[in-house]
Design a protein around this motif. Structure first.
Motif, PDB file in Angstrom:
ATOM      1  N   ALA A  17       0.735  -1.226  -0.050  1.00 36.31           N
ATOM      2  CA  ALA A  17       0.043  -0.095   0.243  1.00 36.31           C
ATOM      3  C   ALA A  17       0.848   1.223   0.041  1.00 36.31           C
ATOM      4  O   ALA A  17       1.872   1.103   0.834  1.00 36.31           O
ATOM      5  N   ILE A  18       0.263   2.168  -0.573  1.00 31.05           N
ATOM      6  CA  ILE A  18       1.039   3.385  -0.789  1.00 31.05           C
ATOM      7  C   ILE A  18      -0.149   4.487  -0.253  1.00 31.05           C
ATOM      8  O   ILE A  18      -1.130   4.514  -0.739  1.00 31.05           O
ATOM      9  N   GLY A  19       0.157   5.500   0.551  1.00 28.66           N
ATOM     10  CA  GLY A  19      -0.569   6.414   1.159  1.00 28.66           C
ATOM     11  C   GLY A  19      -0.076   7.771   1.037  1.00 28.66           C
ATOM     12  O   GLY A  19       1.167   8.297   1.012  1.00 28.66           O
ATOM     13  N   ILE A  20      -0.812   8.840   0.800  1.00 27.41           N
ATOM     14  CA  ILE A  20      -0.401  10.366   0.805  1.00 27.41           C
ATOM     15  C   ILE A  20      -1.412  10.978   1.306  1.00 27.41           C
ATOM     16  O   ILE A  20      -2.893  10.536   1.623  1.00 27.41           O
ATOM     17  N   GLY A  21      -0.981  12.133   2.069  1.00 16.35           N
ATOM     18  CA  GLY A  21      -1.991  12.752   2.768  1.00 16.35           C
ATOM     19  C   GLY A  21      -1.381  14.112   3.330  1.00 16.35           C
ATOM     20  O   GLY A  21      -0.272  14.379   2.976  1.00 16.35           O
ATOM     21  N   THR A  22      -1.778  14.562   4.543  1.00 16.81           N
ATOM     22  CA  THR A  22      -1.419  15.653   5.413  1.00 16.81           C
ATOM     23  C   THR A  22      -1.371  15.278   6.614  1.00 16.81           C
ATOM     24  O   THR A  22      -2.031  14.466   7.202  1.00 16.81           O
ATOM     25  N   ASN A  23      -0.385  16.026   7.585  1.00 19.10           N
ATOM     26  CA  ASN A  23      -0.383  15.713   8.980  1.00 19.10           C
ATOM     27  C   ASN A  23      -0.311  17.315   9.678  1.00 19.10           C
ATOM     28  O   ASN A  23      -0.281  18.188   9.205  1.00 19.10           O
ATOM     29  N   ALA A  24      -0.536  16.819  11.188  1.00 27.09           N
ATOM     30  CA  ALA A  24      -0.720  17.953  11.908  1.00 27.09           C
ATOM     31  C   ALA A  24       0.311  17.733  13.335  1.00 27.09           C
ATOM     32  O   ALA A  24       0.063  16.530  13.692  1.00 27.09           O
ATOM     33  N   VAL A  25       1.050  18.461  13.640  1.00 26.80           N
ATOM     34  CA  VAL A  25       1.860  18.227  14.963  1.00 26.80           C
ATOM     35  C   VAL A  25       1.363  19.242  15.838  1.00 26.80           C
ATOM     36  O   VAL A  25       1.182  20.499  15.631  1.00 26.80           O
ATOM     37  N   ASP A  26       1.314  18.546  17.229  1.00 29.23           N
ATOM     38  CA  ASP A  26       0.502  19.290  18.202  1.00 29.23           C
ATOM     39  C   ASP A  26       1.267  19.035  19.351  1.00 29.23           C
ATOM     40  O   ASP A  26       1.406  17.808  19.984  1.00 29.23           O
ATOM     41  N   ALA A  34       4.157  24.984  31.483  1.00 27.57           N
ATOM     42  CA  ALA A  34       4.086  25.800  30.397  1.00 27.57           C
ATOM     43  C   ALA A  34       5.332  25.873  29.615  1.00 27.57           C
ATOM     44  O   ALA A  34       6.503  25.757  30.114  1.00 27.57           O
ATOM     45  N   PRO A  35       5.352  26.035  28.245  1.00 26.01           N
ATOM     46  CA  PRO A  35       4.018  26.218  27.472  1.00 26.01           C
ATOM     47  C   PRO A  35       3.081  25.168  27.079  1.00 26.01           C
ATOM     48  O   PRO A  35       2.293  25.108  26.193  1.00 26.01           O
ATOM     49  N   LEU A  36       3.132  23.759  27.797  1.00 25.46           N
ATOM     50  CA  LEU A  36       2.444  22.895  27.421  1.00 25.46           C
ATOM     51  C   LEU A  36       1.134  22.824  28.319  1.00 25.46           C
ATOM     52  O   LEU A  36       1.447  23.248  29.709  1.00 25.46           O
ATOM     53  N   GLY A  37       0.080  21.909  27.748  1.00 25.12           N
ATOM     54  CA  GLY A  37      -0.776  21.879  28.858  1.00 25.12           C
ATOM     55  C   GLY A  37      -0.645  20.227  29.387  1.00 25.12           C
ATOM     56  O   GLY A  37       0.024  19.356  29.063  1.00 25.12           O
ATOM     57  N   ASN A  45      -8.078  21.320  19.983  1.00 22.45           N
ATOM     58  CA  ASN A  45      -7.810  22.496  19.620  1.00 22.45           C
ATOM     59  C   ASN A  45      -6.982  22.686  18.584  1.00 22.45           C
ATOM     60  O   ASN A  45      -5.981  23.106  18.843  1.00 22.45           O
ATOM     61  N   ALA A  46      -7.321  22.468  17.330  1.00 18.15           N
ATOM     62  CA  ALA A  46      -6.572  22.642  16.118  1.00 18.15           C
ATOM     63  C   ALA A  46      -6.425  24.033  15.662  1.00 18.15           C
ATOM     64  O   ALA A  46      -5.230  24.345  15.452  1.00 18.15           O
ATOM     65  N   ASP A  47      -7.212  25.059  16.298  1.00 12.69           N
ATOM     66  CA  ASP A  47      -6.858  26.420  15.734  1.00 12.69           C
ATOM     67  C   ASP A  47      -5.642  26.979  16.566  1.00 12.69           C
ATOM     68  O   ASP A  47      -4.692  27.613  16.053  1.00 12.69           O
ATOM     69  N   GLU A  48      -5.586  26.593  17.875  1.00  9.39           N
ATOM     70  CA  GLU A  48      -4.360  27.037  18.478  1.00  9.39           C
ATOM     71  C   GLU A  48      -3.076  26.338  18.767  1.00  9.39           C
ATOM     72  O   GLU A  48      -2.226  26.812  18.932  1.00  9.39           O
ATOM     73  N   HIS A  49      -3.361  25.005  18.519  1.00  9.30           N
ATOM     74  CA  HIS A  49      -2.236  24.245  18.896  1.00  9.30           C
ATOM     75  C   HIS A  49      -1.723  23.280  17.779  1.00  9.30           C
ATOM     76  O   HIS A  49      -0.725  22.944  17.685  1.00  9.30           O
ATOM     77  N   TRP A  50      -2.655  23.410  16.701  1.00 11.68           N
ATOM     78  CA  TRP A  50      -1.942  22.176  15.724  1.00 11.68           C
ATOM     79  C   TRP A  50      -1.034  23.012  14.732  1.00 11.68           C
ATOM     80  O   TRP A  50      -1.620  24.197  14.049  1.00 11.68           O
ATOM     81  N   ILE A  80       6.390  24.409  11.851  1.00  9.73           N
ATOM     82  CA  ILE A  80       6.231  24.402  13.345  1.00  9.73           C
ATOM     83  C   ILE A  80       6.232  26.053  13.435  1.00  9.73           C
ATOM     84  O   ILE A  80       7.293  26.750  13.376  1.00  9.73           O
ATOM     85  N   ASP A  81       5.221  26.450  14.020  1.00 17.13           N
ATOM     86  CA  ASP A  81       5.026  28.055  14.495  1.00 17.13           C
ATOM     87  C   ASP A  81       4.129  28.100  15.721  1.00 17.13           C
ATOM     88  O   ASP A  81       3.947  29.120  16.116  1.00 17.13           O
ATOM     89  N   LYS A  82       3.594  26.955  16.165  1.00 13.39           N
ATOM     90  CA  LYS A  82       3.255  26.809  17.411  1.00 13.39           C
ATOM     91  C   LYS A  82       3.766  25.770  18.345  1.00 13.39           C
ATOM     92  O   LYS A  82       3.827  24.655  17.955  1.00 13.39           O
ATOM     93  N   TYR A  83       4.242  25.989  19.587  1.00 12.87           N
ATOM     94  CA  TYR A  83       4.860  25.454  20.370  1.00 12.87           C
ATOM     95  C   TYR A  83       4.005  25.481  21.715  1.00 12.87           C
ATOM     96  O   TYR A  83       4.005  26.290  22.589  1.00 12.87           O
ATOM     97  N   GLY A  84       3.171  24.593  21.918  1.00 13.76           N
ATOM     98  CA  GLY A  84       2.143  24.574  22.986  1.00 13.76           C
ATOM     99  C   GLY A  84       1.161  25.893  22.897  1.00 13.76           C
ATOM    100  O   GLY A  84       0.824  25.957  21.689  1.00 13.76           O
ATOM    101  N   ASP A  85       1.404  26.628  23.725  1.00  8.44           N
ATOM    102  CA  ASP A  85       0.353  27.981  23.490  1.00  8.44           C
ATOM    103  C   ASP A  85       1.406  29.069  23.369  1.00  8.44           C
ATOM    104  O   ASP A  85       0.906  30.281  23.483  1.00  8.44           O
ATOM    105  N   ARG A  86       2.541  28.939  22.615  1.00  7.29           N
ATOM    106  CA  ARG A  86       3.373  29.911  22.392  1.00  7.29           C
ATOM    107  C   ARG A  86       3.780  29.694  20.910  1.00  7.29           C
ATOM    108  O   ARG A  86       3.577  29.184  20.145  1.00  7.29           O
ATOM    109  N   SER A  87       3.862  31.065  20.189  1.00  3.67           N
ATOM    110  CA  SER A  87       4.308  30.902  18.838  1.00  3.67           C
ATOM    111  C   SER A  87       5.788  31.052  19.003  1.00  3.67           C
ATOM    112  O   SER A  87       6.553  31.828  19.786  1.00  3.67           O
TER     113      SER A  87
END
Length: 463
Positions: A17-26, A34-37, A45-50, A80-87
């Motif tokens: 099998a071959i797979g293609i797609g996208t990923n999100a790092v949180d 801090a800055p982790l929960g 919470n994709a908007d603030e942390h993904w 990566i532009d979001k590390y926990g609750d920090r930019s």
């Protein structure tokens, strides 16, 4: 998707099998400082942390091992532009991971929904966007994941997973990496190349059709070869796949005349005249006749009503009682008796006198013309002497005539004799002339014996 009830998956027949797609790092829900929960805190919470790179950012290659286990190697890229609750300043993220996944699909009756759990390890590189390497952020990881496949058919599935990547010694924090995409399976075994994998192919070494589970129907008659008694000739189901060319209801392999409509009694051959002899062996196919005469009616050459096969005289008309041979007429019998009157015997004896042989030969010649007629020789006397003596003498004289004729060419079975003594006078015994007339030999036809012999002949013929 809910309409899929029976689909294939990545298995022994589709191992790759071959797979293609996208990923999100949180990074956020993996710690308590801090800055982790807290662990699993604000997990969705994709908007603030993904951290999501809106492009194809994950590829994978996997191989089915067996017993529901799949080995997978995947590579990911992210920003990566979001590390926990920090930019943070934009950092490059690269991941290379290997895992051993187990499908729970079999527990759900092999449906289209395919839950997966997995464990493995990998390595993560995090660097400056400007190309400056930040080595203290690189780390090996121990991974655990949950995910699922939604199978859309034999070779395609939508995939989603959430992977926890644990870091033991690094300034890079442990983190979750989510992924979604599409998977394509391939590499199935199809020995005969008919598009049906061997696992589902009941005839894996013969190219066949899906409607017959991969088995062939060589003649295209809708009956697969395994159940077709005539696999190379298109036929009918009622004849196990064999044809009935002449449409007589008898399959060609059982039909001795497959191109001519016939009857079951004749093994599929026609019998136009219905005499029980098939036309191909019937010398008279349009006239009923017995098999012993090759299907032709018996002839009656002389037209006497006695068929030639039973007619001892097929070219001469005669009654059935004499087996078709002519019988002596009244005139012939009268002629015989004219000769018999001249037959003389020695006095008081049964010895025939020599001068009577000419008359007897004439009698024999006439009898030979009627080879089936039974002639009766009668002996008679006058009243002179005792009754007993006269009866004995008449019997002996009749027997003498019969024996003479038998010795001169008349078959013994065509002669009978009897003496009647003085019981049947034809003139008065009071005169010498009358007594002379009463001393005589007469010839008549023995009808009783003829009828008996005719009946016996007919019985023998029937048997």
């Amino acid at each position: 998707m809910l309409g899929f009830t029976s689909v294939q998956a990545q298995d022994a027949d589709n191992p790759w099998a071959i797979g293609i797609g996208t990923n999100a790092v949180d990074f956020y829900p993996t710690g308590e400082d801090a800055p982790l929960g807290g662990f699993f805190d604000e997990y969705f919470n994709a908007d603030e942390h993904w951290n999501i790179l809106p492009a194809v950012s994950r590829i994978s290659l996997s191989r089915y091992i067996g017993a529901g286990l799949v080995a997978e190697l995947s590579g990911t890229i992210n920003q990566i532009d979001k590390y926990g609750d920090r930019s943070v300043a934009d950092l490059s993220y690269y991941g290379l991971d290997a895992s051993l996944d187990y499908s729970l699909r079999a527990m759900l009756n092999d449906g289209w929904f395919d839950p997966v759990v997995g464990i493995g390890g990998g390595y993560t590189w995090i660097g400056d966007q400007d190309g400056e390497d930040i080595s203290n952020l690189d780390a090996a990881t121990l991974n655990g994941k949950l995910g699922f496949n939604i199978w859309l058919g034999d070779h395609v599935a939508l995939t989603a997973e959430s992977k926890y990547k644990h870091v033991f010694e690094s300034e890079t924090a442990s983190h979750f990496q989510h992924a979604a995409g599409i998977k394509f399976v391939f590499g199935g075994t199809d020995t005969d190349g008919d598009g049906i994998y061997d696992k589902d192919d009941e005839c894996p070494e013969q190219a066949g059709l899906p409607e017959f589970n991969g088995c062939p129907d060589t003649d295209g008659d809708g009956i697969e070869d395994r159940q077709d008694a005539c696999p190379n000739e298109a036929g009918l189901a009622e004849f196990d796949g064999c044809p009935d060319t002449d449409g007589d209801g008898i399959a060609d392999p059982d039909d001795e005349c497959p191109e001519e409509a016939g009857t079951a009694e004749m093994n599929g051959c026609p019998d136009a005249d219905g005499d029980g002899v098939k036309d191909s062996e019937d010398n008279c196919p349009d006239e009923a006749g017995p098999a012993e005469n090759d299907g032709c009616p018996w002839p009656d050459t002389d037209g006497d009503g006695v068929l030639d096969k039973d007619d001892e005289c097929p070219e001469e008309a005669g009654p059935a009682a004499s087996n078709g041979c002519p019988e002596p007429t009244v005139e012939v019998v009268k002629e015989l008796n004219e000769y018999s009157k001249t037959v003389l015997f020695d006095l008081n004896k049964a010895t025939i006198r020599p001068e009577s042989e000419e008359a007897l030969q004439s009698i024999a010649d006439i009898m030979k013309e009627y080879s089936t007629t039974v002639f009766h020789i009668e002996g008679h006397t006058d009243s002179t002497g005792s009754d007993q003596y006269n009866l004995k003498l008449s019997k002996e004289r009749a027997a003498s005539v019969m024996n003479w004729l038998s010795e001169h060419g008349i078959p013994a079975n065509r002669l009978t004799s009897e003496g009647y003594g003085e019981t049947r006078p034809i003139a008065t015994n009071s005169t010498a002339a009358g007594r002379q007339d009463n001393r005589r030999v007469e010839i008549s036809l023995d009808k009783d014996k003829e009828m008996k012999e005719s009946a016996e002949t007919e019985n023998d013929s029937m048997q």
